[in-house]
Design a protein around this motif. Structure first.
Motif, PDB file in Angstrom:
ATOM      1  N   VAL A  38      -6.926   3.890   3.571  1.00  0.00           N
ATOM      2  CA  VAL A  38      -7.277   5.271   3.209  1.00  0.00           C
ATOM      3  C   VAL A  38      -7.571   5.346   1.715  1.00  0.00           C
ATOM      4  CG1 VAL A  38      -5.967   6.376   5.060  1.00  0.00           C
ATOM      5  CG2 VAL A  38      -4.811   5.779   2.928  1.00  0.00           C
ATOM      6  N   ALA A  39      -7.924   6.544   1.258  1.00  0.00           N
ATOM      7  CA  ALA A  39      -8.211   6.756  -0.157  1.00  0.00           C
ATOM      8  C   ALA A  39      -6.955   6.493  -0.996  1.00  0.00           C
ATOM      9  CB  ALA A  39      -8.714   8.177  -0.376  1.00  0.00           C
ATOM     10  N   PRO A  40      -7.127   6.149  -2.281  1.00  0.00           N
ATOM     11  CA  PRO A  40      -5.979   5.816  -3.138  1.00  0.00           C
ATOM     12  C   PRO A  40      -4.844   6.837  -3.115  1.00  0.00           C
ATOM     13  CG  PRO A  40      -8.004   5.235  -4.247  1.00  0.00           C
ATOM     14  CD  PRO A  40      -8.406   5.947  -2.992  1.00  0.00           C
ATOM     15  N   TRP A  41      -5.163   8.125  -3.282  1.00  0.00           N
ATOM     16  CA  TRP A  41      -4.098   9.117  -3.307  1.00  0.00           C
ATOM     17  C   TRP A  41      -3.367   9.179  -1.970  1.00  0.00           C
ATOM     18  CZ3 TRP A  41      -2.029  11.049  -7.501  1.00  0.00           C
ATOM     19  CH2 TRP A  41      -2.798  11.151  -8.668  1.00  0.00           C
ATOM     20  N   ASP A  42      -4.082   8.995  -0.873  1.00  0.00           N
ATOM     21  CA  ASP A  42      -3.436   9.029   0.435  1.00  0.00           C
ATOM     22  C   ASP A  42      -2.597   7.781   0.670  1.00  0.00           C
ATOM     23  OD1 ASP A  42      -4.570  11.559   1.462  1.00  0.00           O
ATOM     24  OD2 ASP A  42      -6.457  10.499   1.204  1.00  0.00           O
ATOM     25  N   THR A  43      -2.983   6.667   0.050  1.00  0.00           N
ATOM     26  CA  THR A  43      -2.138   5.469   0.084  1.00  0.00           C
ATOM     27  C   THR A  43      -0.782   5.790  -0.549  1.00  0.00           C
ATOM     28  OG1 THR A  43      -4.048   3.970  -0.064  1.00  0.00           O
ATOM     29  CG2 THR A  43      -1.907   3.083  -0.720  1.00  0.00           C
ATOM     30  N   LEU A  44      -0.815   6.515  -1.662  1.00  0.00           N
ATOM     31  CA  LEU A  44       0.426   6.929  -2.330  1.00  0.00           C
ATOM     32  C   LEU A  44       1.233   7.878  -1.460  1.00  0.00           C
ATOM     33  CD1 LEU A  44       2.309   7.087  -4.771  1.00  0.00           C
ATOM     34  CD2 LEU A  44       0.827   8.879  -5.704  1.00  0.00           C
ATOM     35  N   LEU A  48       4.970   7.133  -0.034  1.00  0.00           N
ATOM     36  CA  LEU A  48       6.111   8.018  -0.301  1.00  0.00           C
ATOM     37  C   LEU A  48       6.754   8.472   1.007  1.00  0.00           C
ATOM     38  CD1 LEU A  48       4.525  10.153  -3.166  1.00  0.00           C
ATOM     39  CD2 LEU A  48       6.529   8.672  -3.390  1.00  0.00           C
ATOM     40  N   GLN A  49       5.914   8.756   2.012  1.00  0.00           N
ATOM     41  CA  GLN A  49       6.437   9.188   3.316  1.00  0.00           C
ATOM     42  C   GLN A  49       7.255   8.075   3.974  1.00  0.00           C
ATOM     43  OE1 GLN A  49       4.852   8.162   6.538  1.00  0.00           O
ATOM     44  NE2 GLN A  49       6.219   9.410   7.781  1.00  0.00           N
ATOM     45  N   LYS A  50       6.766   6.837   3.880  1.00  0.00           N
ATOM     46  CA  LYS A  50       7.480   5.701   4.475  1.00  0.00           C
ATOM     47  C   LYS A  50       8.779   5.395   3.743  1.00  0.00           C
ATOM     48  CE  LYS A  50       3.568   3.233   6.543  1.00  0.00           C
ATOM     49  NZ  LYS A  50       2.794   1.956   6.557  1.00  0.00           N
ATOM     50  N   GLY A 170       1.169   3.131  -4.500  1.00  0.00           N
ATOM     51  CA  GLY A 170       1.255   3.386  -3.072  1.00  0.00           C
ATOM     52  C   GLY A 170       1.513   2.118  -2.282  1.00  0.00           C
ATOM     53  N   PHE A 171       0.849   1.035  -2.664  1.00  0.00           N
ATOM     54  CA  PHE A 171       1.029  -0.251  -2.001  1.00  0.00           C
ATOM     55  C   PHE A 171       2.468  -0.745  -2.144  1.00  0.00           C
ATOM     56  CE2 PHE A 171       0.969  -4.938  -2.362  1.00  0.00           C
ATOM     57  CZ  PHE A 171       0.570  -5.257  -1.071  1.00  0.00           C
ATOM     58  N   LEU A 172       3.028  -0.625  -3.355  1.00  0.00           N
ATOM     59  CA  LEU A 172       4.407  -1.055  -3.596  1.00  0.00           C
ATOM     60  C   LEU A 172       5.408  -0.237  -2.781  1.00  0.00           C
ATOM     61  CD1 LEU A 172       4.283  -1.601  -7.475  1.00  0.00           C
ATOM     62  CD2 LEU A 172       4.293  -3.356  -5.674  1.00  0.00           C
ATOM     63  N   LEU A 173       5.027   1.008  -2.441  1.00  0.00           N
ATOM     64  CA  LEU A 173       5.891   1.871  -1.637  1.00  0.00           C
ATOM     65  C   LEU A 173       5.659   1.691  -0.137  1.00  0.00           C
ATOM     66  CD1 LEU A 173       5.659   5.174  -3.730  1.00  0.00           C
ATOM     67  CD2 LEU A 173       7.680   3.713  -3.473  1.00  0.00           C
ATOM     68  N   GLY A 174       4.722   0.825   0.219  1.00  0.00           N
ATOM     69  CA  GLY A 174       4.472   0.563   1.635  1.00  0.00           C
ATOM     70  C   GLY A 174       3.262   1.260   2.208  1.00  0.00           C
ATOM     71  N   GLY A 175       2.447   1.862   1.344  1.00  0.00           N
ATOM     72  CA  GLY A 175       1.246   2.534   1.812  1.00  0.00           C
ATOM     73  C   GLY A 175       0.181   1.537   2.235  1.00  0.00           C
ATOM     74  N   THR A 181      -9.800   1.019   2.133  1.00  0.00           N
ATOM     75  CA  THR A 181      -9.464   1.541   0.813  1.00  0.00           C
ATOM     76  C   THR A 181     -10.599   1.272  -0.168  1.00  0.00           C
ATOM     77  OG1 THR A 181      -7.131   1.024   1.281  1.00  0.00           O
ATOM     78  CG2 THR A 181      -7.700   1.559  -0.994  1.00  0.00           C
ATOM     79  N   LEU A 182     -11.145   0.062  -0.114  1.00  0.00           N
ATOM     80  CA  LEU A 182     -12.273  -0.285  -0.984  1.00  0.00           C
ATOM     81  C   LEU A 182     -13.519   0.503  -0.609  1.00  0.00           C
ATOM     82  CD1 LEU A 182     -11.858  -4.176  -1.198  1.00  0.00           C
ATOM     83  CD2 LEU A 182     -11.294  -2.480  -2.951  1.00  0.00           C
ATOM     84  N   VAL A 183     -13.783   0.601   0.691  1.00  0.00           N
ATOM     85  CA  VAL A 183     -14.945   1.361   1.154  1.00  0.00           C
ATOM     86  C   VAL A 183     -14.854   2.801   0.682  1.00  0.00           C
ATOM     87  CG1 VAL A 183     -16.138   2.266   3.196  1.00  0.00           C
ATOM     88  CG2 VAL A 183     -15.346  -0.099   3.162  1.00  0.00           C
ATOM     89  N   THR A 184     -13.663   3.377   0.814  1.00  0.00           N
ATOM     90  CA  THR A 184     -13.448   4.762   0.398  1.00  0.00           C
ATOM     91  C   THR A 184     -13.661   4.932  -1.103  1.00  0.00           C
ATOM     92  OG1 THR A 184     -11.855   5.095   2.181  1.00  0.00           O
ATOM     93  CG2 THR A 184     -11.798   6.661   0.367  1.00  0.00           C
TER      94      THR A 184
END
Length: 220
Positions: A38-44, A48-50, A170-175, A181-184
């Motif tokens: 997903v987009a960067p902010w949604d990765t974050l 956070l949700q996970k 986001g990646f470090l938090l498990g996103g 992500t790159l395409v987006t």
């Protein structure tokens, strides 16, 4: 002849603005269900949700509020009504559509690719729609402007820096970070730029003339 009734410009503005946020929320939900990144902010938000619980939409709201405060502290960008509406309802719509279960889930790679592409188009279509009433930039765009004004760096460099930082966090938090992500990251800007002129023409027709004086905003 009967009297011709037209909607007040403010009604048109807020109706299109809110509908645009709803379309964006559905697009983001579709991209999430595609599970291709997903987009960067949604990765974050997903990270956070996970990590801490709550919902993706709730984290979108919390992060949005933090960004509004940061934008004011860093760049003295005063929050607008549209900014707060964006912060609250965008997150609400994401959770609503995912809760309703209206979004299909792809069972094959091809289906997931189609789902992701559809979600990306829906999201950018809705973004052009929410921007066209000119009710102010969303929290994340305002934060980008604040950093640009504070540092003097080029807007594109500021945006890349923010999105790289957000994606890493986001990646470090498990996103989820994947090819999507790159395409987006590379396609959202060009797609939104294509949809904005379409929605500006629609708004002119709805207004029966020109668009009211816009607040400063940036949509890239």
């Amino acid at each position: 002849m009967g009297k011709k009734y037209t909607l007040h410009p403010v009604v048109i503005q807020y109706s299109v603005f809110m509908l645009g946020l709803a379309v964006m929320g559905f697009g983001i939900g579709t991209m999430i269900e595609a599970n291709l990144g997903v987009a960067p902010w949604d990765t974050l938000h997903i990270g956070l949700q996970k990590t801490f619980g709550l919902t993706i939409g709730t984290w979108s709201q919390i992060v949005g509020l933090m960004i509004i405060v940061s934008s004011y502290v860093i760049g003295k960008i005063k929050p607008s009504v549209g900014m707060f509406l964006n912060m609250f309802f965008f997150g609400l719509f994401i959770d609503l559509f995912m809760w309703l279960g209206w979004i299909p889930v792809g069972s094959t790679v091809v289906e997931r690719i189609v789902l992701f592409a559809a979600g990306l188009l829906i999201y950018t279509f809705g973004t052009g729609m929410y921007i066209s009433p000119r009710l102010g930039a969303g929290p994340r765009d305002s934060f980008m402007l604040a950093l640009h004004e504070r540092t003097g760096w080029d807007i594109s460099k500021v945006r890349i820096g923010i999105e790289c930082t957000v994606t890493l966090l986001g990646f470090l938090l498990g996103g989820p970070v994947s090819v999507g992500t790159l395409v987006t990251a590379f396609s959202i800007g060009p797609l939104i730029k294509r949809f904005i002129p379409f929605w500006e023409r629609v708004m002119k027709k709805l207004y029966g003339g020109g668009v009211t004086a816009p607040e400063r905003e940036l949509a890239k």
